[in-house]
Structure formats: C-alpha cells, structure tokens
Design an enzyme around this catalytic site. Sequence first.
Site, PDB file in Angstrom:
ATOM      1  CG  HIS A  48     -21.231  -9.167   0.874  1.00  0.00           C
ATOM      2  ND1 HIS A  48     -20.547 -10.324   1.408  1.00  0.00           N
ATOM      3  CD2 HIS A  48     -20.652  -8.213   0.237  1.00  0.00           C
ATOM      4  CE1 HIS A  48     -19.170 -10.019   1.054  1.00  0.00           C
ATOM      5  NE2 HIS A  48     -19.206  -8.925   0.385  1.00  0.00           N
ATOM      6  N   GLY A  49     -25.529  -8.996   2.885  1.00  0.00           N
ATOM      7  CA  GLY A  49     -27.006  -9.101   2.954  1.00  0.00           C
ATOM      8  C   GLY A  49     -27.462 -10.208   3.743  1.00  0.00           C
TER       9      GLY A  49
END
Length: 230
Positions: A149-150
């Site tokens: 996601h990051g």
Amino acid sequence: PMRFEAHLDAVLRILVGLVKAYVLAIWFENRGLRPDTDLTALNWTGWFVSSYCFYFYLYLNFSGYCDVVIGVGSLMGVRPPENFDKPFISRNISEFWQRQHRSLTLWLTDYVFSPAYKRALESDRFRGRSLLAANLALMLTMLVSGLWHGTTLAFLLFGLAHGLYQVVYRSWDSLLIRRFGRKRVRAFRERWDVRIAGIVLTFNATAFAFVFFRVETELLVRLATAWMET
C-alpha cells in the site's frame, strides 16, 4: 450474446459503483480523517467518528470503482472477479482478508504466504512446529501487504498491526481447538452473540489499523518521542 437482464444488471452495477465512489465515498471523506488532521487534537468521540468515516470512505471508494470495472467488463463479455464480499460482517481477521481486497489476498497467499510457510516447515528449526511457522509466514505476508500500500513507516505499521491480529487469532484458535475440540468450537462460534461480538471486534480492529493510512511519519516520531519522555 448477453440477455437483456444481464445488460441491465451490468448497467445497474456501474450506476451503483458511481454512487458509491462519487456520492457516498465523498460524503464520508469530508467527515473522516484527512491528511492534515491532527490526531492529537481529537477527543475520543471525534477520533472514533472520523476513523469510522475514513474506513467507510476507503471501502466505498475502492469497491465503487471495482463495481464500475465489473459492470463495464460484463458489458464487454468479460466479467472480472469480485474483489469485495461484505468485509464489514467478517467475524474474525482471517475471514476479513478473505472478503476484503480478494485479488490482493490471493496474490499474497500464492507468492508470499505459501512459499514462506513451506520454506519454514522444511527447515530444521520449524519442523514439527506448524503453528509457529504459520504465524511467521502470516506476519511476513501482512508486512508485505502494508508495504504494498505504501513504503512509509505508517504503512509498515499497518501491516504489523494486521500481522499481530493474525498471529493472535491463529494462536487463540489453535488453543481453543486443542482444549475443546473442533466440533465444540465450531458450535460455539455459531451462537448469535458470539457472531455479533466477533463482527464488532473485527470491525473496530481493522478500522483502527486503517488509521495508519492517514498518519504521517513526522507524527509517529513526535508521538514516540513524547511517549519516551513520559
């Protein structure tokens, strides 16, 4: 060729997706956590309300776009797989990941969990310790999910939180089965009050973990520094 009913279902799916993504999601986004929200300034009520709204925003936004893609694909004769299956009614964290972002879950299972679990079982250190091997593989899988996601510290903590959820649930589940047997545990979990308690607990646990999507690294460092000074 598609029948009229199939065309109608596809068009309705597109319309539902647009309403979810551009009406409902925006409504919740305006009331949820924002990138500039100062979490330390919120009281408990504001913290819970804004966290829940942000959680609903994430779901409605992503699932709405998925609805549009599925509807358009169906009109073109290629129906994409479902990506969400009512994740808010999940009774435990394992079921949540089977209902939420299912394409990512399948990818993580095939390319992270299964190879890691197999590798652990084949090693001398974990041979005959399947629960420990599974827990380590689950933790690695959830950490990869967070980094997917990051790449900031906040997303790593998101993965760590879900990894801890998985380890606690799997360990507790294994303990109950060994103590009472699989049949009695299954019957206990089918009770209406146990189902509701599981849904409430899972919803709040996952909503808390998604707060990390709105936490900046600077805030985490500031909070850690304040905690160490107390």
